[in-house]
Design a protein around this motif. Structure first.
Motif, PDB file in Angstrom:
ATOM      1  N   TRP A 271      11.101   4.849  -9.220  1.00 20.35           N
ATOM      2  CA  TRP A 271      11.986   3.739  -8.923  1.00 20.35           C
ATOM      3  C   TRP A 271      13.196   3.794  -9.832  1.00 20.35           C
ATOM      4  O   TRP A 271      13.219   4.487 -10.830  1.00 20.35           O
ATOM      5  N   ASP A 272      14.230   3.049  -9.430  1.00 17.12           N
ATOM      6  CA  ASP A 272      15.407   2.841 -10.277  1.00 17.12           C
ATOM      7  C   ASP A 272      15.768   1.359 -10.188  1.00 17.12           C
ATOM      8  O   ASP A 272      14.944   0.555  -9.748  1.00 17.12           O
TER       9      ASP A 272
ATOM     10  N   THR B  49      16.053   0.642  -6.051  1.00 16.63           N
ATOM     11  CA  THR B  49      15.156   1.186  -5.031  1.00 16.63           C
ATOM     12  C   THR B  49      13.807   1.595  -5.608  1.00 16.63           C
ATOM     13  O   THR B  49      13.657   1.779  -6.809  1.00 16.63           O
ATOM     14  N   VAL B  50      12.838   1.746  -4.693  1.00 17.89           N
ATOM     15  CA  VAL B  50      11.501   2.238  -5.035  1.00 17.89           C
ATOM     16  C   VAL B  50      11.180   3.362  -4.057  1.00 17.89           C
ATOM     17  O   VAL B  50      11.425   3.232  -2.857  1.00 17.89           O
ATOM     18  N   MET B  51      10.637   4.463  -4.561  1.00 19.07           N
ATOM     19  CA  MET B  51      10.218   5.563  -3.692  1.00 19.07           C
ATOM     20  C   MET B  51       8.713   5.449  -3.478  1.00 19.07           C
ATOM     21  O   MET B  51       7.946   5.378  -4.426  1.00 19.07           O
TER      22      MET B  51
ATOM     23  N   ARG C 117       5.336   7.097  -1.435  1.00 18.93           N
ATOM     24  CA  ARG C 117       4.771   8.227  -0.695  1.00 18.93           C
ATOM     25  C   ARG C 117       3.801   7.670   0.331  1.00 18.93           C
ATOM     26  O   ARG C 117       2.801   7.054  -0.002  1.00 18.93           O
TER      27      ARG C 117
ATOM     28  N   ILE D  33       8.199  10.809   1.785  1.00 20.84           N
ATOM     29  CA  ILE D  33       8.698   9.865   0.795  1.00 20.84           C
ATOM     30  C   ILE D  33       9.756   8.988   1.453  1.00 20.84           C
ATOM     31  O   ILE D  33      10.649   9.497   2.135  1.00 20.84           O
ATOM     32  N   VAL D  34       9.645   7.677   1.255  1.00 18.33           N
ATOM     33  CA  VAL D  34      10.671   6.757   1.746  1.00 18.33           C
ATOM     34  C   VAL D  34      11.249   6.010   0.551  1.00 18.33           C
ATOM     35  O   VAL D  34      10.552   5.716  -0.414  1.00 18.33           O
ATOM     36  N   LYS D  35      12.534   5.734   0.628  1.00 19.76           N
ATOM     37  CA  LYS D  35      13.240   5.036  -0.438  1.00 19.76           C
ATOM     38  C   LYS D  35      13.533   3.618   0.073  1.00 19.76           C
ATOM     39  O   LYS D  35      14.233   3.445   1.068  1.00 19.76           O
ATOM     40  N   LEU D  36      12.954   2.612  -0.605  1.00 21.03           N
ATOM     41  CA  LEU D  36      13.038   1.233  -0.142  1.00 21.03           C
ATOM     42  C   LEU D  36      13.708   0.335  -1.174  1.00 21.03           C
ATOM     43  O   LEU D  36      13.644   0.591  -2.379  1.00 21.03           O
ATOM     44  N   ASN D  37      14.295  -0.729  -0.695  1.00 15.78           N
ATOM     45  CA  ASN D  37      14.943  -1.717  -1.541  1.00 15.78           C
ATOM     46  C   ASN D  37      13.912  -2.441  -2.401  1.00 15.78           C
ATOM     47  O   ASN D  37      12.824  -2.777  -1.926  1.00 15.78           O
ATOM     48  N   ARG D  38      14.232  -2.713  -3.645  1.00 17.95           N
ATOM     49  CA  ARG D  38      13.308  -3.430  -4.535  1.00 17.95           C
ATOM     50  C   ARG D  38      13.166  -4.895  -4.163  1.00 17.95           C
ATOM     51  O   ARG D  38      12.273  -5.579  -4.642  1.00 17.95           O
TER      52      ARG D  38
END
Length: 73
Positions: A36-37, A40-42, A44, A50-55
């Motif tokens: 995560w950053d 976003t959160v990655m 699996r 892998i999908v990158k989603l909004n926190r």
């Protein structure tokens, strides 16, 4: 928004999560936290993608029932 400590606990424990993105259960994402950053959160998914989603989405253990009171983050 989910905090750093929760994300780290889910990652270390390998907790299977449900990410509730909207009112439709078909749009939920099921998987484990990879990274995560700040925004976003990655996740699996079970098919190893892998999908990158909004926190701002709701992150909860998959074992818990899906909330009925969905409100956009």
């Amino acid at each position: 928004m989910i905090n750093e400590e929760q994300l780290d606990r889910y990652r270390v424990d390998g907790t299977l999560l449900r990410v509730v993105r909207d009112a439709d259960p078909k749009n939920d994402v099921k998987g484990i936290v990879v990274a995560w950053d700040d925004a976003t959160v990655m996740i699996r998914k079970q098919n190893r993608r892998i999908v990158k989603l909004n926190r701002g989405y709701r992150y909860q253990p998959f074992a818990e029932p899906r909330p009925d009171d969905w409100v956009e983050g």
